[in-house]
Write an enzyme that holds these catalytic residues in place. Structure first.
Site, short mmCIF file in Angstrom:
data_model
loop_
_atom_site.label_atom_id
_atom_site.label_comp_id
_atom_site.label_asym_id
_atom_site.label_seq_id
_atom_site.Cartn_x
_atom_site.Cartn_y
_atom_site.Cartn_z
N GLU A 85 29.30 -24.45 7.44
CA GLU A 85 30.40 -25.33 7.81
C GLU A 85 30.23 -26.72 7.22
OE1 GLU A 85 27.15 -26.35 10.05
OE2 GLU A 85 28.17 -24.53 10.74
N ALA A 97 31.15 -16.50 7.78
CA ALA A 97 29.70 -16.34 7.93
C ALA A 97 29.11 -17.40 8.84
CB ALA A 97 29.02 -16.40 6.56
N ASP A 106 17.11 -18.95 9.94
CA ASP A 106 18.42 -19.12 9.31
C ASP A 106 18.49 -20.38 8.45
OD1 ASP A 106 19.58 -16.80 10.31
OD2 ASP A 106 20.21 -17.77 12.17
N ALA A 145 27.83 -20.10 14.24
CA ALA A 145 26.86 -21.19 14.32
C ALA A 145 27.46 -22.36 15.10
CB ALA A 145 26.41 -21.58 12.91
N TYR A 146 27.49 -23.54 14.50
CA TYR A 146 28.00 -24.73 15.18
C TYR A 146 29.42 -24.52 15.69
CZ TYR A 146 28.32 -29.84 15.87
OH TYR A 146 28.44 -31.10 16.40
N ASN A 147 30.23 -23.82 14.89
CA ASN A 147 31.62 -23.55 15.27
C ASN A 147 31.71 -22.85 16.63
OD1 ASN A 147 34.61 -22.94 14.67
ND2 ASN A 147 33.73 -20.90 14.83
N ASP A 204 34.75 -36.27 19.34
CA ASP A 204 33.38 -36.51 18.90
C ASP A 204 33.17 -36.03 17.47
OD1 ASP A 204 32.60 -37.71 21.23
OD2 ASP A 204 31.45 -36.01 22.00
#
Length: 253
Positions: A114, A151, A43, A155-157, A143
């Protein structure tokens, strides 16, 4: 008429090996003038390829030679022409980030997944959040915080417990990482047209960095984020395995 395919691969040995096999079998065309770009890797490499070729009208078809491969198709050297002809296209718009640093310098970048703000020291960040010029949260102690596209919502979200967004949804996800005050705040859903500003409170004592798809900017004081509809990334997926299906499937595992 045969397809003009441009192959590109990450530096991983497994991707380089696949590149050699595919170019020997199907030939290799220059990216300029190609009908399709085939990216071999994970990715992260797919994101790099999309950013690098954003001015190229050719769509990008990824084959997984990495780990997760959420944006990739299954690797198979056989039947590639047939797969490309049958592929379904998804069009996604990136986010634009404009970050201003303590020294007054300004940095711009695009993010397909993001834009995130992260504390860069031992103490939690203090952020003020405005949406379309209106202060919506006077102080968020955390933090970090991010704004994700549909899309990029897996992921991090998603790791930060943010919502998974349907690919066709005209919304963005705003998600906090380890929010301390307000302790129970988990984020917000914003219209795709929203313009978000993060202001860093007390940047000397509590420094913050910003990232747009892994492009980092240190010591930011303000970060402005909005969707960029003038840029459209075209991604190809095998039938029945497009982003919409993957986003739905991800919520049931």
């Amino acid at each position: 008429m045969s397809l003009r395919i441009a192959f590109t691969a990450s530096e991983a040995p497994i991707a380089q090996s696949a590149n050699a096999a595919l170019t020997a079998k199907y030939g290799d065309h220059a990216e300029q003038g190609a009908d399709v770009i085939v990216a071999l890797g994970g990715d992260g490499f797919m994101l790099q390829t999309l950013h690098r070729t954003q001015s190229n009208p050719a769509p990008v078809y990824g084959m997984n030679r990495g780990t997760v491969g959420f944006l990739m198709n299954e690797y198979n050297a056989a039947g590639l022409i047939e797969r490309l002809n049958a592929a379904e296209e998804e069009v996604i718009n990136p986010l634009s980030m404009k970050a201003v640093c303590q020294d007054g310098s300004e940095h711009k970048a695009l993010a397909i997944n993001e834009v995130s703000l992260l504390r860069a020291g031992p103490q939690a960040a203090r952020l003020r959040i405005s949406v379309d010029g209106r202060v919506r949260m006077a102080e968020l102690v955390c933090d970090g915080a991010l704004v994700a596209t549909p899309a990029g919502s897996t992921a991090y979200n998603f790791s930060a417990h943010g919502p998974i967004l349907p690919i066709g949804a005209d919304v963005l996800a705003m998600t906090a990482m380890a929010a301390f005050r307000p302790r129970r705040w988990r984020g917000a859903l914003l219209p795709k047209t929203a313009e978000v500003r993060f202001e860093v409170l007390d940047p000397d004592k509590r420094p913050v960095m910003a990232e747009a798809d892994a492009r980092a900017v240190q010591d930011v004081v303000t970060v402005d984020i909005r969707s960029e509809p003038s840029i459209a990334h075209r991604i190809l997926f095998d039938p029945g395995h497009g982003l919409e299906e993957r986003l739905i499937r991800e919520q049931f595992v």
